[in-house]
Design an enzyme around this catalytic site. Sequence first.
Site, PDB file in Angstrom:
ATOM      1  N   ASP A  62      67.963  27.446 -24.965  1.00  0.00           N
ATOM      2  CA  ASP A  62      67.379  26.795 -26.180  1.00  0.00           C
ATOM      3  C   ASP A  62      68.282  26.488 -27.984  1.00  0.00           C
ATOM      4  O   ASP A  62      68.877  27.156 -27.913  1.00  0.00           O
ATOM      5  CB  ASP A  62      65.894  27.581 -27.422  1.00  0.00           C
ATOM      6  CG  ASP A  62      64.336  26.140 -26.665  1.00  0.00           C
ATOM      7  OD1 ASP A  62      64.524  25.744 -26.345  1.00  0.00           O
ATOM      8  OD2 ASP A  62      63.674  27.422 -26.102  1.00  0.00           O
ATOM      9  N   TRP A 110      66.388  19.471 -25.672  1.00  0.00           N
ATOM     10  CA  TRP A 110      65.172  17.806 -25.109  1.00  0.00           C
ATOM     11  C   TRP A 110      66.365  17.161 -25.949  1.00  0.00           C
ATOM     12  O   TRP A 110      65.091  16.628 -25.797  1.00  0.00           O
ATOM     13  CB  TRP A 110      64.463  19.106 -26.871  1.00  0.00           C
ATOM     14  CG  TRP A 110      64.015  20.235 -26.770  1.00  0.00           C
ATOM     15  CD1 TRP A 110      64.272  20.791 -25.950  1.00  0.00           C
ATOM     16  CD2 TRP A 110      64.757  20.903 -28.206  1.00  0.00           C
ATOM     17  NE1 TRP A 110      64.077  22.456 -26.638  1.00  0.00           N
ATOM     18  CE2 TRP A 110      64.361  21.959 -27.985  1.00  0.00           C
ATOM     19  CE3 TRP A 110      65.484  19.897 -29.160  1.00  0.00           C
ATOM     20  CZ2 TRP A 110      64.554  22.928 -29.090  1.00  0.00           C
ATOM     21  CZ3 TRP A 110      65.404  21.431 -30.569  1.00  0.00           C
ATOM     22  CH2 TRP A 110      65.419  22.269 -29.848  1.00  0.00           C
ATOM     23  N   ASP A 122      58.807  19.249 -24.341  1.00  0.00           N
ATOM     24  CA  ASP A 122      58.162  20.323 -23.985  1.00  0.00           C
ATOM     25  C   ASP A 122      57.913  18.979 -22.562  1.00  0.00           C
ATOM     26  O   ASP A 122      56.786  18.585 -23.372  1.00  0.00           O
ATOM     27  CB  ASP A 122      58.042  20.495 -24.270  1.00  0.00           C
ATOM     28  CG  ASP A 122      58.533  21.910 -24.262  1.00  0.00           C
ATOM     29  OD1 ASP A 122      59.880  21.939 -24.769  1.00  0.00           O
ATOM     30  OD2 ASP A 122      58.356  23.166 -25.526  1.00  0.00           O
TER      31      ASP A 122
END
Length: 545
Positions: free
Chosen positions: A166, A202, A221
């Site tokens: 992440d 992302w 997300d």
Amino acid sequence: MKNRFFFSTAAALSLLCFSCTKPHTTLSEHKQAFAPPIMGWSSWNAFRVNISEDIIKRQADLLVEKGLKEAGYHYVNIDDGFFGKRDGNGVMQTNEQRFPNGMKPVADHIHRLGMKAGIYTDAGNNTCGSIWDNDTVGVGAGIYGHESQDARLYFGDWGFDFIKIDYCGGDVLGLSEKERYTSIRNSIDKVNKDVSVNICRWAFPGTWAKDVATSWRISGDINAHWNSLKYVVGKNLYLSAYAGNGHYNDMDMMVIGFRNDSKVGGKELTPTEEEAHFGLWCIMSSPLLIGCNLENLPESSLELLTNKELIALNQDALGLQAYVVQHENEGYVLVKDIEQKRGNVRAVALYNPSDTVCSFSVSFASLEFGGKVKVRDLAKHTDLGSFSDSFEQTLPAHSAMFLRMEGDTRLEPTLYEAECAYLPLFDDLGKNPKGITYAHDKEASGKMKVKFLGGQSENYAEWREVYSEKGGRYQMTIHYSHGHQRQLEVAVNGTVTRIDRLANDDNHHQLSIPVELKAGYNVVRMGNSYNWAPDIDCFTLTKAL
Ligand code: GLA
């Protein structure tokens, strides 16, 4: 491509013959087998940081019991939330409440079931859960400053096979994505080169991602709401050039099987939306990670997730992502080769993201089919018949249809859209306001173009598979806008034509140049080494008589 006058460039052409740097290897040159997108289950969507040894083991067991392992779902991925604090030597501890026996017994359990185990970290200091879910144990749990140590623990001692990395912590620290992820990959390689790495930044991180990762997230997300799916699919529509050779654009863990009490936005999808969701993840070759609690998986969702014909599109040996071949009204048509490169069989999706019905008319010529075309509905396992000229279909709001088409013959392509080109300097990180990008333009063919092209020799658009059956002389017609005080270099297999005088305004125009193609695949590049190039809409090829 309509209403444009022909801007004569005959006088403006000067032919410079020099070689470009070696074009990238084309897919067809890669004979070696590679892994298809990973399939499995991941903990985040259903459980967030509230995971435990029991939950993970139970979900692994359920993959087997429900026939999902049999259908290809082989990864059990533990997301954010497994860690405790680091000890005085910086060694990561597991969360005593959630994983009292540590992580190795969990990985061992998964391996004993014949599956693969995945784990999670952050490229910076702190995890996303420590920021968004107030999970204070995630402070300092990131891999930054502990890369070799964590790699030895996760992949050596514990034996995990996959890691999602992440970027919440990395973002806060303002670190360089390319540097961090490359450094982490190097540390992992020292322990186990076969570990599958997922970049979770992302947004499409850049073309360097394929050198360090198997897949990379391209969007924020997901949640179980149509608008969220539409956003994720929209972000991936024009990224097919970056998938291939065992590397994939990751559209996030799926939100199939959630019902209203779900934690994913507290929403649920209709069966039609679920089908569109699954089919699009399949045809766009995203990793297929189930995100719901398998304990509550509805029968209809299980049936969808084990649909063999849709899964085959995802796991197809060519490893390609479908690209947009038509965008009319609100509908998109996507297509990709399956089974054999440039064969007579292709997979096609009709996708209606809108809130109303949408009618599709898809000409077989645009799908490169000649003669009659046999059409099969893959979601419904039904042959629809044999058609001539075009396929017509009306689809309800929020839906998609997935088809296998087999034509009598395969035609040579004549249209190459800029939005399907490979852009070596493209990223979606938003750090460079004038970075090369795919852009909406309602006057452009397919309503898309490429802008911010040129300015340096590395900033070009490349079509790697410009196909000619027999080779020979062609007329290339280039559709562009924003030609004002700009120039364009067009390289065909390294031979450059420099076009010095373009239409002196920002409108849409076209120009034609003769080009020589060899039989098979050709590489076409467009750019400008010293100044901006015009925005490119598309080019067409017509065989010279
Ligand atoms: C980010 C990721 C999610 C999930 C959470 C965990 O938001 O994008 O997929 O891993 O972090 O905190």
